[in-house]
Structures are given as structure tokens and as C-alpha cells.
Design a protein around this motif. Structure first.
Motif: not given
Length: 325
Positions: A120-149
Motif C-alpha cells: 500500500x502507498x499509505x496515506x490516511x485517506x486510504x482508510x476511508x471506505x476500509x474495515x478498521x479493527x480498533x480497540x476496546x471502547x472507553x480504553x485509552x488506545x481506542x480514544x487516542x486512535x479515534x482522536x488521531x483519525x
């Protein structure tokens, strides 16, 4: 008489050896998971920094932030190593014995974005339309990940298919089994997947998010009255933090290898290098107010705060300040 003199001589030697030994105070520490992200803690144990301060660390891994916090509140452990957000959740319940953060271990998010497509020639826009395996809701990894997105112009709820119903322990297995185009992973799993050809590390959430008190040592306010214990603990930690950055990656990897018996030495060294390069390991135990505010900004954006947490009420930096000085 010769045997008597020998016996007396041996007895004196044993007595002198005994007098030279220092009684160590046992401290029960519970970590929320076992991770190379926590290398300075293991280094402090293996390099003898805690023993030098008169402490014997009894370390246990208690998976799950809620379980680790329960162990702390019920006196199952003396000190918890966990995300600072957990203490904020507890503060909202007005406990009789407040939970206080007193020393920082990691100062960035520790997760990485792994793409299934290795070309993949990565750019953040490449995530649009993709299936993303995130972290547990309410945990710091999930909150930080969504904040960055969101910082990258991506709406996690609408711009991609977000999967968050998989237990933390099974996220990596789900991705390896074919679920998702992208996954948010901690090390060393991210590097192992890359080595095995399962995926490719394309971004660091830690680098994107910036400084934050991601993983900290906390204890009950009543325990902080044992000032000598807390100061000794913080001193040993600071020594380890300095050592982790002054030693080579190979030396650090070798020191913490007993905690990762199923991980190749080369992978441990690679992960240590990656975390050091992005300065994920805190260089001192001080939790400063700006980093704490960054944490609150992430939690506010995630919509999990129903009160206004106070830095002064949740952080005691006096021990860290004294040690660093």
C-alpha cells in the motif's frame, strides 16, 4: 581445637554477611498487561535499581484496566501500572480513598497502524471506505486512535467500517485470520506481523498524537503517606528511565528478555529501538499539567467525561520533582 577455630571463623563470616544484607520491603505492583512498552519497569527490576532503594517488587499482570483498578482499591496490590484515564473514571465515583497518579512510565500512545496490503502507498485517506479493527471502547488506545483519525480528517463512525466488539486479547488473531484491512496494534505484535508478512506498519499513533501520560504508576492516597516507600520507588524508576536511554537497544533487550520468553531477541531489540526513537518511554517520572490536559482533551473528544477532572486532585508530582532534582 582446630575444628573449633574453623567453626568460629565460618560463624563470624556468616554473621558479617548477614549484617551486610539489607532487608527489602516488598511492594506489590500490578501491570495491566505485559508489554515491551513497559521496558523501564522490567529494567528497574532486572538491573537492581529497586533493590538498591531497599525494595523488592512482586509483579503481577492483571489483564484489563477495570480488573487492575479493582485489585488496587481492594488492597490486592500496592501500586498499579495502568492508563491514567482509569484514575479519572474512579475519581468520578468519589471514592473514600482517592487514587493518585505519582509517576509516569510512558509518554506517548504505544500503538501502530498495520495495513494488510503490504504494498500500500499509505496515506490516511486510504482508510476511508476500509474495515478498521480498533480497540476496546472507553480504553485509552481506542480514544487516542479515534482522536488521531479525526485529526486526519476521518470520521471513525462514518468514513470506515469500525470493528470494536473483539476482546483486546483476540484483536491480533482476528486480523491474522483475515478480518479487517487495517488494525491498531501494540508491539511486539505489529513487528511480528510485519516479519511474518501478515501486514505492514504504516503509521504510529504515538507520533501522531504527541505527549500524553499514557501509562502511569498510581496508588491510593493513603499509601502516599508512606513517603519513604513512594520516594524510593520513584527513585528506582528514574534510574531505569535514564538507563534505558543511555544503554544500547541490545543491552535493554537483553535485560528485559526474561519477561518475553516467547519473543525473539531481535524482535525485542527492534521494538525497544522503535519506542526509544519516538520517545515513548518517559525520560523522567514527572506528569506535567500540559500532558495531562492533552489526555483530558482526548477524553473530552471521546465523550466519556461527565465532570471536570482536576490535575491538582489527581496528580501528585512532589515525589517525581524531588527525585529529578
Amino acid at each position: 581445637m582446630k575444628w573449633l577455630r574453623t567453626a568460629l571463623f565460618v560463624g563470624v563470616l556468616l554473621l558479617l554477611a548477614g549484617c551486610g544484607q539489607k532487608d527489602l520491603q516488598e511492594v506489590k505492583v500490578g501491570e495491566v498487561t505485559r508489554s515491551i512498552f513497559y521496558a523501564p519497569l522490567y529494567a528497574a527490576i532486572e538491573e537492581g535499581f529497586f533493590e538498591d532503594e531497599g525494595l523488592s517488587i512482586k509483579l503481577s499482570t492483571i489483564p484489563g484496566g477495570d480488573k487492575t483498578m479493582t485489585a488496587l482499591l481492594s488492597d490486592g496490590i500496592d501500586i498499579a501500572l495502568i492508563g491514567a484515564e482509569t484514575s479519572i473514571y474512579v475519581a468520578g465515583q468519589n471514592p473514600n480513598d482517592a487514587v493518585i497518579n505519582f509517576a509516569q512510565l510512558t509518554q506517548t500512545d504505544g500503538t501502530f497502524l498495520v495495513a494488510r496490503d503490504k504494498d500500500v502507498d499509505f496515506s490516511w485517506d486510504a482508510l476511508k471506505g476500509s474495515t478498521f479493527l480498533g480497540q476496546r471502547v472507553g480504553g485509552m488506545p481506542q480514544m487516542a486512535g479515534e482522536f488521531v483519525l479525526k485529526q486526519q480528517g476521518i470520521d471513525p463512525q462514518n468514513d470506515l467500517t469500525l470493528i470494536q466488539n473483539i476482546d483486546f486479547a483476540n484483536i491480533a488473531n482476528a486480523f491474522a485470520s483475515g478480518t479487517g484491512d487495517y488494525v491498531q496494534l501494540f508491539e511486539p505484535t505489529a513487528s511480528i506481523f510485519e516479519e511474518q508478512g501478515i501486514g505492514k506498519i504504516v503509521a504510529s499513533f504515538g507520533e501522531e498524537l504527541g505527549a500524553i501520560p499514557y501509562t502511569v504508576f498510581m496508588t491510593k492516597e493513603s499509601t502516599l503517606t508512606e513517603k519513604e516507600l513512594v520516594e524510593s520507588f520513584t527513585t528506582a524508576l528514574y534510574k531505569a528511565q535514564q538507563w534505558v536511554y543511555s544503554a544500547s537497544s541490545e543491552e535493554v533487550a537483553k535485560a528485559i528478555a526474561p519477561y518475553f520468553e516467547d519473543t525473539e531477541q531481535s524482535i525485542i531489540e527492534q521494538v525497544v529501538t522503535r519506542y526509544r526513537d519516538q520517545e515513548s518511554y518517559a525520560k523522567d517520572p514527572i506528569i506535567d499539567d500540559q500532558e495531562f490536559q492533552n489526555l483530558l482533551d482526548v477524553m473530552t473528544e471521546a465523550g466519556v467525561l461527565d465532570f471536570e477532572p482536576s490535575y491538582e486532585d489527581l496528580v501528585n508530582r512532589s515525589f517525581a520533582d524531588a527525585v529529578v532534582k
